[in-house]
Each structure stands twice: as C-alpha cells, then as structure tokens.
Enzyme design. Structure first.
Site, PDB file in Angstrom:
ATOM      1  N   HIS B 147       8.542  -3.656  62.279  1.00  0.00           N
ATOM      2  CA  HIS B 147       7.987  -4.962  62.281  1.00  0.00           C
ATOM      3  C   HIS B 147       9.100  -5.954  62.960  1.00  0.00           C
ATOM      4  CE1 HIS B 147       6.678  -9.010  61.048  1.00  0.00           C
ATOM      5  NE2 HIS B 147       5.513  -8.599  60.737  1.00  0.00           N
ATOM      6  N   ASP B 224      13.187  -2.123  54.559  1.00  0.00           N
ATOM      7  CA  ASP B 224      12.272  -3.154  54.775  1.00  0.00           C
ATOM      8  C   ASP B 224      11.028  -2.488  53.882  1.00  0.00           C
ATOM      9  OD1 ASP B 224       9.765  -4.682  55.004  1.00  0.00           O
ATOM     10  OD2 ASP B 224      10.159  -4.660  57.167  1.00  0.00           O
ATOM     11  N   GLN B 227       5.873  -3.446  53.060  1.00  0.00           N
ATOM     12  CA  GLN B 227       4.517  -2.571  52.909  1.00  0.00           C
ATOM     13  C   GLN B 227       4.762  -1.601  51.570  1.00  0.00           C
ATOM     14  OE1 GLN B 227       1.555  -3.297  54.449  1.00  0.00           O
ATOM     15  NE2 GLN B 227       2.426  -4.671  55.792  1.00  0.00           N
ATOM     16  N   LYS B 250       2.646  -9.950  49.541  1.00  0.00           N
ATOM     17  CA  LYS B 250       1.699  -8.733  49.809  1.00  0.00           C
ATOM     18  C   LYS B 250       1.439  -7.912  48.279  1.00  0.00           C
ATOM     19  CE  LYS B 250       3.895  -8.186  54.184  1.00  0.00           C
ATOM     20  NZ  LYS B 250       2.645  -8.659  55.203  1.00  0.00           N
ATOM     21  N   CYS B 389       2.847  -7.719  64.970  1.00  0.00           N
ATOM     22  CA  CYS B 389       4.568  -7.996  65.068  1.00  0.00           C
ATOM     23  C   CYS B 389       5.111  -6.600  65.486  1.00  0.00           C
ATOM     24  CB  CYS B 389       4.631  -8.580  63.897  1.00  0.00           C
ATOM     25  SG  CYS B 389       4.230 -10.086  63.519  1.00  0.00           S
TER      26      CYS B 389
END
Lengths: 146, 439
Positions: B147, B224, B227, B250, B389
């Site tokens: 991303h 990261d 998700q 999220k 993104c």
C-alpha cells in the site's frame, strides 16, 4: 432496479463509449492537452483544430470508464463549430447536462474530465495569446484581468 | 501471526491457517444483529450488501455505545485532570492499551504507541527511525504489492537519509518471490518493510521466513498489519517482528486511532517527531528531556475516546475468536472465488485461496472497474474500484484500476451470490445490443 441501472448506462452513454465520435489523433492540431483522474486512472487527451476563433475539429484519445470516455466523445461532438468565446463561457453544468444522465458526486469527476481538459486548453490558448500580444507591444508580461 | 508456512511451494490445498470453531448461519445472523448499519436500504429499495471491509470495517453496537458512554459520562483529558472524570478516562485509555498488548501478544503495554492510524505509525518509524539512522550504502527492502502507506514514507526516508530502496520481486501469482531473497536481502539491508496481507491481492506474506531472514543479516522488520490484524490472529513474538502497525477502524473500532508496536529496544531508537505536551520529562527555556515510552511518541492530547472504543472492539473480536473469524472469512473467500470464476471475462488478481485473505480484486472484460462499482452500487452492493493506493502493483497488473470486493465475518454466502448476480447484470448491460448513432 433495472430502471435505475438503465438510467445511468443508457444507450446514449454506452453508444458513445463503444462508437465514439472523433476518437483518434488530429494530423496538425492547433492545441492539445492531456489530463487524468489520479484516483481511477481515467485519461483523456483532447486535440483541437482552430480556424480563427472557431473550433473546426475536435478529437480525443483516452482510456478509462464509460462515463469519462463517452463524456469526451460527447464533448467533441458538441464543441465543433462553436466559437472559442462561447466555450470560454461554458459551465460544468452544461457539460453534465450534455451527458443526459444523473451522476453522483464521485462520478462527476469522470463525466467532467474532458471538460476540464477543454477548459485548460482554452486557458492556455488565452495565456499564449496574451503573451504574444505583450511581446508585440514590447511590454513586460502582464496578467490580463479575466 | 497469520502466516503462510511455506509461501513458495505450499500446495493450494494446504492446511488452513485457522483451526478452531466454525460459525453457523444462525451465528452469523446473530452477529449481523450487532451491526446496526448493515440493516438498511440504499438507493431506495436495495438492501445494503457491504463488501468494502478492507477499506473500513463496520462497527458493532457495543463500540458505538462505548463512544456515547465516554462523551456522556466521563469525557475528560487523560493523564492530567486530578478529578474523578480524568481518572476514569485515564483508566479506560490505559486499559485499552493493555487490551491491545494482549490482542497482539506484546510483552508489555509500554510497547504499544497510540497513533492516528497505520499511516502515522509507518511515518513515525520512517521519519523518526529510518531517516535518522540510515545513510548512503544502507538499504530498505520493500516490494511492489505494498500500500502507498507502506511505500511512500520509505521513499521519503530513503531520500532524506541517502539510503536506497530495493524491491523484492513478485511472482506471477502475486506473492513475494522469496526464492530471490538472498539476492535482495544482504548486510546492506537495514530494514524490511512488508505487509502482513495485501489490501489488493489478499496475499498473506511469509512473515516467519522474512523475519528470520531479516534478523540473520542484522536488519529490522516492519510489518504493516492494517489488513492482516483484522483477519486472523497476530502474535508479535512469533515471529518476533521489530515493528508492527495497524488501524482501529479496520478492526471494528473508531477512526483516528492506530497502533505502533515495537520491540522495546527498537522503539527506544525512534526519535520523537512531534514535540508538545505529555511527551516530555522536563522543559526549561533552553531545552527539554523526553518522557519514557510510550508517552515520548504520543505528543499532545491522545484520541482517548477512540482508544476506549478500540478496546471494546478488540474485546468483541477476541470473544468471537480471531481463528473463528479467519475460518469464516476463508469460507466466504472460497465461495466467492469459485462463483466469480464462472462469470466469463472475470480475472481475479491474487494467489490461490489458501494463500490469501478474504479479498477479491478483479477486472471484468469490457466493463471498467469504475463502471462496475457504480452498477453494483445501484444494486446495493458496495465494493471499491480504483488502484486501492497501490499504483506500482496496478502498473504490474497492466490495468489502471481493479474492482475489489472484501469480506468480513459479518458477510453471508447470500451476499456472495448477490455480488455475482450484480456483476452478471452489469456485464449484460454493457453487452446488450444497441442502436448505433451512425457515426
């Protein structure tokens, strides 16, 4: 539901998308400009051939969604024969009306992409014209009131 | 951490990552009852089918109620007010920090830094650590599935420090090509920045392998988890990553709250980027000294109401069980993949289901992603279209935009079918015969 679906993607838009008016390059355009919607990748290059103060021909090259590409086709058809003066006064509302379909705020960016390119073209024509006149008068460049 | 044990060569039918309870259709209906937003019509008479949870998850009633509770009962600035409300709010916020630590199995709550979201967490490490500590000759290893939030800050840090960005290649099935790791991960590498799960292809990356490889060459690893944290268990001590970031919104939580986890010594190496209240030990006209972690990296008033909301959201997820959630989503993913593949012209970008999370990014021949999303929206189906993104990844795909349906545990098999039927309807509209204008 079907009504609503047909409303946006009616034959008018899809026909312009699939059989666009003046899709391609002009041999000797008077001016050309490209812009894109960075979020969705729609891209339109508009090419105008001017004859004095009138648009003789308008062609476009692009890729992207049906709304953006049909919009470019519809705009090309619309501007031919119009004076630059008339296009200078053209408002976004008129472009949206030309599309004949209701667009949500997020899709208006697609529908207005070609119009934005046209406005940039006219603006830069005016700028270069103004610069030319300034040069002729041997005066320092001045921003003309608009 | 949700981790594919052998990313390069595992068969498509490898053991699912998740092994515990399974939700029945009744369970899912009960769960849906917890999410007020799901029960509405859009565009007049179309029941909402929300398939955009990878962008942001919906919020259960308990989280919404928690925010109301804060503002109605004990809204007060934290760590300052010597009064009942201030004490209560501080207890709530620090309690939420403990919950985050437990949720990701951190050794201590002091290793949990509250930020505004994943993006800020990445930037804290990029500007406060990489840009300060790296120099010419040093390398940061990234890849093209990241991303922009886990790419652009490293580009900025590289530019500021003189370090070089290296890109680990991707395989044709949109996984990291770990067979080339030795070539790209060397003693020059000081940091590996990688997503736990791609927000486009759903690819679950082999964090175990990457962490070991990074540590073998003395590099730190930044994960990261924007998700991956929402879709399966996270354990920051296995593999023992150096930094990990995710966002509250999220994971059923409010917006404006994010997490930066770091190993104690790694966090210590981050220079504070923002000065202000709360982050100091002592201030004199001549200069200041910094507070201990995590306060040092939390200048200003924290998003304290959001921290309380996040704490409740994590409770909700933990009660359900992250393994149960992962299993439920995997079922939806497999169903969606096999159903969508029956539609002529649909191309799905990503590895086989067993190696990915519940995200399906696709193109449909003849229908641009934006048109598809629009036509689906008018049938009540909310998906996302664009480059999500990830412009470098879409450059690799060779398309400007994809349409992305992403699933959460509150989605149903019926919704998968509604998605597929809506796509078929969109294709039909684009293919129907038309009168030509004669141009």
């Amino acid at each position: 539901m079907s009504d609503r679906l047909d409303e946006l993607y009616d034959d008018y838009i899809l026909d312009h998308f699939e059989s666009p008016y003046h899709s391609g390059n002009l041999a000797c355009p008077t001016c050309t400009h490209t812009d894109r919607n960075p979020l969705c990748g729609d891209q339109v290059t508009l090419q105008l051939k001017l004859n004095g103060e009138a648009v003789e021909e308008a062609w476009f090259v692009g890729r992207g969604c049906a709304i953006s590409q049909a919009g470019a086709s519809i705009l090309c058809e619309h501007v031919e024969g119009k004076s630059v003066e008339a296009l200078r006064g053209m408002q976004a509302k008129e472009m949206l009306d030309l599309l004949k379909v209701p667009l949500t705020a997020s899709r208006q960016k697609c529908g207005l992409l070609a119009f934005k390119v046209l406005k940039t073209l006219i603006y830069s024509q005016d700028e270069s014209l103004a610069a030319g006149q300034d040069e002729a008068a041997a005066a320092p460049p001045v921003k003309l009131p608009r | 951490m949700a981790d594919s044990p052998a990313s390069g060569s595992a068969p498509a039918t490898s053991e699912p990552v998740f092994s515990s309870g399974k939700l029945s259709a009744e369970d899912v209906q009960r769960i849906r009852g917890d999410f007020p937003i799901l029960h509405q019509m859009v565009h007049g008479d179309q029941p909402l089918v929300y398939l955009d949870s990878a962008a942001t998850s919906q919020k259960p009633r308990v989280v919404i109620d928690k925010l109301v509770e804060v503002y109605e009962q004990y809204n007060s600035n934290v760590h300052r007010g010597i009064h009942a409300l201030g004490d209560r709010m501080t207890v709530e916020m620090e309690g939420a920090r403990e919950k985050v630590a437990r949720f990701i199995n951190a050794a201590s709550a002091e290793q949990i830094v509250f930020t505004s979201g994943t993006t800020m967490s990445v930037n804290l490490v990029a500007h406060g650590w990489a840009a300060q500590r790296l120099g010419p000759g040093d390398e940061i290893l990234v890849n093209e599935m990241e991303h922009h939030a886990n790419l652009v800050p490293w580009q900025m840090a590289a530019k500021a420090s003189g370090a070089t960005l290296k890109f680990l290649p991707l395989t044709p099935t949109w996984e990291l090509d770990v067979s080339r790791l030795e070539e790209f991960l060397t003693r020059r590498t000081k940091l590996v920045a990688v997503t736990g799960m791609s927000n486009v292809t759903g690819t679950i990356n082999p964090l175990e392998l990457l962490t070991r490889a990074a540590h073998d060459v003395g590099a730190r690893i930044f994960v990261d988890a924007a998700q991956s944290a929402a879709h399966g268990p996270v354990d920051v001590r296995s593999p023992d990553v150096d930094f990990l970031a995710f966002s509250g919104h999220k994971l059923l939580g409010p917006t404006g709250i994010g997490i930066l986890y770091g190993k104690a010594d790694a966090l210590e190496e981050i220079e504070p980027l923002f000065g202000g209240g709360h982050m100091i030990n002592e201030v004199t006209p001549e200069g200041s000294t910094w507070a201990a972690l995590p306060a040092r990296l939390e200048a200003g008033t924290a998003p304290f109401a959001q921290t309380a909301g996040l704490g409740v959201a994590l409770d909700y997820l933990s009660n359900l069980g992250m393994e149960t959630i992962a299993r439920q989503e995997q079922t939806l993913l497999e169903l969606a993949t096999s159903r969508l593949e029956t539609i002529p012209g649909v191309t799905i970008f990503g590895p086989p289901c067993a190696k990915k999370g519940a995200i399906v990014s696709m193109t449909v021949d003849g229908v641009h992603a934006h048109d598809l999303a629009d036509l689906l929206d008018r049938q009540g189906v909310a998906i996302r279209a664009g480059h999500h993104c990830t412009m470098p990844l879409h450059e690799r795909f060779g398309v400007a935009a994809t349409a992305r349906a992403s699933f959460a545990f509150y989605n149903t098999p019926e919704e998968v079918e509604q998605l597929a039927a809506a796509i078929e309807k969109a294709v039909e509209i684009f293919k129907r015969p038309r009168r030509s204008r004669g141009v």
